[in-house]
Write a protein that holds these residues in place. Structure first.
Motif, PDB file in Angstrom:
ATOM      1  N   TRP A   1       0.824  -1.213   0.000  1.00  0.00           N
ATOM      2  CA  TRP A   1       0.000   0.000   0.000  1.00  0.00           C
ATOM      3  C   TRP A   1       0.855   1.259   0.000  1.00  0.00           C
ATOM      4  O   TRP A   1       0.515   2.249  -0.654  1.00  0.00           O
ATOM      5  CB  TRP A   1      -0.986  -0.015   1.163  1.00  0.00           C
ATOM      6  CG  TRP A   1      -1.966  -1.132   1.000  1.00  0.00           C
ATOM      7  CD1 TRP A   1      -2.047  -2.267   1.751  1.00  0.00           C
ATOM      8  CD2 TRP A   1      -2.963  -1.248  -0.020  1.00  0.00           C
ATOM      9  NE1 TRP A   1      -3.035  -3.082   1.262  1.00  0.00           N
ATOM     10  CE2 TRP A   1      -3.622  -2.477   0.177  1.00  0.00           C
ATOM     11  CE3 TRP A   1      -3.371  -0.453  -1.072  1.00  0.00           C
ATOM     12  CZ2 TRP A   1      -4.668  -2.911  -0.637  1.00  0.00           C
ATOM     13  CZ3 TRP A   1      -4.418  -0.881  -1.890  1.00  0.00           C
ATOM     14  CH2 TRP A   1      -5.041  -2.093  -1.658  1.00  0.00           C
ATOM     15  N   ALA A   2       1.963   1.223   0.709  1.00  0.00           N
ATOM     16  CA  ALA A   2       2.894   2.350   0.661  1.00  0.00           C
ATOM     17  C   ALA A   2       3.496   2.477  -0.736  1.00  0.00           C
ATOM     18  O   ALA A   2       3.667   3.591  -1.249  1.00  0.00           O
ATOM     19  CB  ALA A   2       3.991   2.177   1.703  1.00  0.00           C
ATOM     20  N   ALA A   3       3.799   1.341  -1.361  1.00  0.00           N
ATOM     21  CA  ALA A   3       4.334   1.357  -2.726  1.00  0.00           C
ATOM     22  C   ALA A   3       3.299   1.896  -3.709  1.00  0.00           C
ATOM     23  O   ALA A   3       3.636   2.663  -4.619  1.00  0.00           O
ATOM     24  CB  ALA A   3       4.777  -0.044  -3.134  1.00  0.00           C
ATOM     25  N   LEU A   4       2.040   1.531  -3.527  1.00  0.00           N
ATOM     26  CA  LEU A   4       0.983   2.013  -4.412  1.00  0.00           C
ATOM     27  C   LEU A   4       0.808   3.522  -4.294  1.00  0.00           C
ATOM     28  O   LEU A   4       0.790   4.235  -5.306  1.00  0.00           O
ATOM     29  CB  LEU A   4      -0.331   1.287  -4.109  1.00  0.00           C
ATOM     30  CG  LEU A   4      -1.512   1.634  -5.005  1.00  0.00           C
ATOM     31  CD1 LEU A   4      -1.234   1.189  -6.442  1.00  0.00           C
ATOM     32  CD2 LEU A   4      -2.784   0.992  -4.488  1.00  0.00           C
ATOM     33  N   LEU A   5       0.699   4.007  -3.063  1.00  0.00           N
ATOM     34  CA  LEU A   5       0.544   5.449  -2.863  1.00  0.00           C
ATOM     35  C   LEU A   5       1.790   6.197  -3.319  1.00  0.00           C
ATOM     36  O   LEU A   5       1.707   7.244  -3.969  1.00  0.00           O
ATOM     37  CB  LEU A   5       0.248   5.748  -1.389  1.00  0.00           C
ATOM     38  CG  LEU A   5      -0.026   7.200  -1.026  1.00  0.00           C
ATOM     39  CD1 LEU A   5      -1.173   7.762  -1.850  1.00  0.00           C
ATOM     40  CD2 LEU A   5      -0.315   7.327   0.446  1.00  0.00           C
ATOM     41  N   GLY A   6       2.957   5.652  -3.015  1.00  0.00           N
ATOM     42  CA  GLY A   6       4.206   6.272  -3.446  1.00  0.00           C
ATOM     43  C   GLY A   6       4.338   6.322  -4.954  1.00  0.00           C
ATOM     44  O   GLY A   6       4.774   7.330  -5.517  1.00  0.00           O
ATOM     45  N   SER A   7       3.944   5.258  -5.637  1.00  0.00           N
ATOM     46  CA  SER A   7       4.048   5.246  -7.101  1.00  0.00           C
ATOM     47  C   SER A   7       3.078   6.241  -7.727  1.00  0.00           C
ATOM     48  O   SER A   7       3.399   6.861  -8.746  1.00  0.00           O
ATOM     49  CB  SER A   7       3.809   3.847  -7.649  1.00  0.00           C
ATOM     50  OG  SER A   7       2.480   3.433  -7.455  1.00  0.00           O
ATOM     51  N   LEU A   8       1.921   6.425  -7.122  1.00  0.00           N
ATOM     52  CA  LEU A   8       0.984   7.443  -7.616  1.00  0.00           C
ATOM     53  C   LEU A   8       1.577   8.840  -7.471  1.00  0.00           C
ATOM     54  O   LEU A   8       1.502   9.662  -8.397  1.00  0.00           O
ATOM     55  CB  LEU A   8      -0.347   7.353  -6.868  1.00  0.00           C
ATOM     56  CG  LEU A   8      -1.232   6.166  -7.196  1.00  0.00           C
ATOM     57  CD1 LEU A   8      -2.414   6.099  -6.241  1.00  0.00           C
ATOM     58  CD2 LEU A   8      -1.717   6.255  -8.629  1.00  0.00           C
ATOM     59  N   ILE A   9       2.164   9.110  -6.325  1.00  0.00           N
ATOM     60  CA  ILE A   9       2.780  10.415  -6.091  1.00  0.00           C
ATOM     61  C   ILE A   9       3.958  10.626  -7.038  1.00  0.00           C
ATOM     62  O   ILE A   9       4.103  11.699  -7.637  1.00  0.00           O
ATOM     63  CB  ILE A   9       3.200  10.553  -4.616  1.00  0.00           C
ATOM     64  CG1 ILE A   9       1.958  10.630  -3.730  1.00  0.00           C
ATOM     65  CG2 ILE A   9       4.090  11.771  -4.408  1.00  0.00           C
ATOM     66  CD1 ILE A   9       2.233  10.501  -2.257  1.00  0.00           C
ATOM     67  N   ILE A  10       4.791   9.608  -7.198  1.00  0.00           N
ATOM     68  CA  ILE A  10       5.944   9.716  -8.100  1.00  0.00           C
ATOM     69  C   ILE A  10       5.477   9.974  -9.526  1.00  0.00           C
ATOM     70  O   ILE A  10       6.045  10.810 -10.234  1.00  0.00           O
ATOM     71  CB  ILE A  10       6.828   8.458  -8.008  1.00  0.00           C
ATOM     72  CG1 ILE A  10       7.534   8.417  -6.652  1.00  0.00           C
ATOM     73  CG2 ILE A  10       7.840   8.412  -9.137  1.00  0.00           C
ATOM     74  CD1 ILE A  10       8.219   7.104  -6.351  1.00  0.00           C
ATOM     75  N   SER A  11       4.438   9.288  -9.947  1.00  0.00           N
ATOM     76  CA  SER A  11       3.920   9.487 -11.303  1.00  0.00           C
ATOM     77  C   SER A  11       3.416  10.913 -11.502  1.00  0.00           C
ATOM     78  O   SER A  11       3.704  11.548 -12.521  1.00  0.00           O
ATOM     79  CB  SER A  11       2.794   8.499 -11.598  1.00  0.00           C
ATOM     80  OG  SER A  11       3.268   7.185 -11.592  1.00  0.00           O
ATOM     81  N   LEU A  12       2.663  11.414 -10.545  1.00  0.00           N
ATOM     82  CA  LEU A  12       2.117  12.769 -10.661  1.00  0.00           C
ATOM     83  C   LEU A  12       3.212  13.839 -10.644  1.00  0.00           C
ATOM     84  O   LEU A  12       3.200  14.767 -11.466  1.00  0.00           O
ATOM     85  CB  LEU A  12       1.105  13.038  -9.545  1.00  0.00           C
ATOM     86  CG  LEU A  12      -0.222  12.310  -9.664  1.00  0.00           C
ATOM     87  CD1 LEU A  12      -1.065  12.527  -8.409  1.00  0.00           C
ATOM     88  CD2 LEU A  12      -0.971  12.776 -10.898  1.00  0.00           C
ATOM     89  N   ILE A  13       4.151  13.706  -9.727  1.00  0.00           N
ATOM     90  CA  ILE A  13       5.237  14.685  -9.624  1.00  0.00           C
ATOM     91  C   ILE A  13       6.121  14.630 -10.881  1.00  0.00           C
ATOM     92  O   ILE A  13       6.484  15.673 -11.441  1.00  0.00           O
ATOM     93  CB  ILE A  13       6.089  14.444  -8.361  1.00  0.00           C
ATOM     94  CG1 ILE A  13       5.242  14.571  -7.104  1.00  0.00           C
ATOM     95  CG2 ILE A  13       7.297  15.361  -8.322  1.00  0.00           C
ATOM     96  CD1 ILE A  13       4.757  15.955  -6.804  1.00  0.00           C
ATOM     97  N   SER A  14       6.446  13.434 -11.341  1.00  0.00           N
ATOM     98  CA  SER A  14       7.268  13.287 -12.550  1.00  0.00           C
ATOM     99  C   SER A  14       6.563  13.880 -13.764  1.00  0.00           C
ATOM    100  O   SER A  14       7.186  14.554 -14.586  1.00  0.00           O
ATOM    101  CB  SER A  14       7.585  11.816 -12.819  1.00  0.00           C
ATOM    102  OG  SER A  14       8.378  11.292 -11.810  1.00  0.00           O
ATOM    103  N   TRP A  15       5.279  13.610 -13.871  1.00  0.00           N
ATOM    104  CA  TRP A  15       4.510  14.144 -14.991  1.00  0.00           C
ATOM    105  C   TRP A  15       4.497  15.668 -14.955  1.00  0.00           C
ATOM    106  O   TRP A  15       4.744  16.328 -15.969  1.00  0.00           O
ATOM    107  CB  TRP A  15       3.092  13.584 -14.948  1.00  0.00           C
ATOM    108  CG  TRP A  15       2.173  14.183 -15.955  1.00  0.00           C
ATOM    109  CD1 TRP A  15       2.153  13.939 -17.295  1.00  0.00           C
ATOM    110  CD2 TRP A  15       1.140  15.129 -15.691  1.00  0.00           C
ATOM    111  NE1 TRP A  15       1.166  14.686 -17.880  1.00  0.00           N
ATOM    112  CE2 TRP A  15       0.523  15.417 -16.916  1.00  0.00           C
ATOM    113  CE3 TRP A  15       0.669  15.745 -14.531  1.00  0.00           C
ATOM    114  CZ2 TRP A  15      -0.533  16.314 -17.029  1.00  0.00           C
ATOM    115  CZ3 TRP A  15      -0.381  16.637 -14.645  1.00  0.00           C
ATOM    116  CH2 TRP A  15      -0.974  16.911 -15.877  1.00  0.00           C
ATOM    117  N   GLY A  16       4.224  16.242 -13.786  1.00  0.00           N
ATOM    118  CA  GLY A  16       4.179  17.694 -13.662  1.00  0.00           C
ATOM    119  C   GLY A  16       5.523  18.355 -13.939  1.00  0.00           C
ATOM    120  O   GLY A  16       5.597  19.358 -14.659  1.00  0.00           O
ATOM    121  N   LEU A  17       6.584  17.791 -13.385  1.00  0.00           N
ATOM    122  CA  LEU A  17       7.907  18.367 -13.619  1.00  0.00           C
ATOM    123  C   LEU A  17       8.355  18.195 -15.057  1.00  0.00           C
ATOM    124  O   LEU A  17       9.011  19.076 -15.632  1.00  0.00           O
ATOM    125  CB  LEU A  17       8.945  17.740 -12.675  1.00  0.00           C
ATOM    126  CG  LEU A  17       8.853  18.156 -11.218  1.00  0.00           C
ATOM    127  CD1 LEU A  17       9.844  17.372 -10.369  1.00  0.00           C
ATOM    128  CD2 LEU A  17       9.098  19.646 -11.067  1.00  0.00           C
TER     129      LEU A  17
END
Length: 123
Positions: free
Chosen positions: A101-117
């Protein structure tokens, strides 16, 4: 080469934010410089995992992509982050993901931040 460096730095920033937000992701070091080097090394590992392993996982899970209308992508991204945590542990880096669950939430955050940057830094 320039694109690789920028993508790695974007991933490093995204991983750092995910570790800061998600309580199940730990990124530690003895100092600011040590933590910075750790997160860059983890970003490199994350990039290699996504470049080498993710295409095969996506290929073999093609029926699940069709069945779930692509939602399995979230699970695959979480597994890639979890695999990065395992590889980081083997390389004695101070990065750890505690559970799926930490990996799932972390991967969502990483995807969003990477996409935005990536959008912000696009040429």
């Amino acid at each position: 080469m320039k694109g690789f460096v920028i993508k790695t730095l974007i991933n490093a920033a995204a991983i750092w934010v995910a570790a800061w937000i998600v309580s199940g992701i730990t990124l530690s070091g003895t100092g600011w410089g040590d933590t910075t080097l750790t997160v860059i090394a983890v970003a490199l590992i994350f990039g290699v995992v996504n470049w080498l392993i993710k295409p095969f996982v996506k290929l073999f899970s093609l029926p699940l992509f069709i069945l779930t209308l692509g939602l399995i992508t979230f699970v695959i991204n979480a597994l890639m982050l979890w695999l990065t945590s395992w590889a980081s542990d083997k390389l004695d880096l101070d990065f750890h993901v505690d559970g799926f669950w930490a990996a799932l939430l972390g991967s969502l955050i990483i995807s969003l931040i990477s996409w935005g940057l990536s959008l912000a830094l696009d040429d």
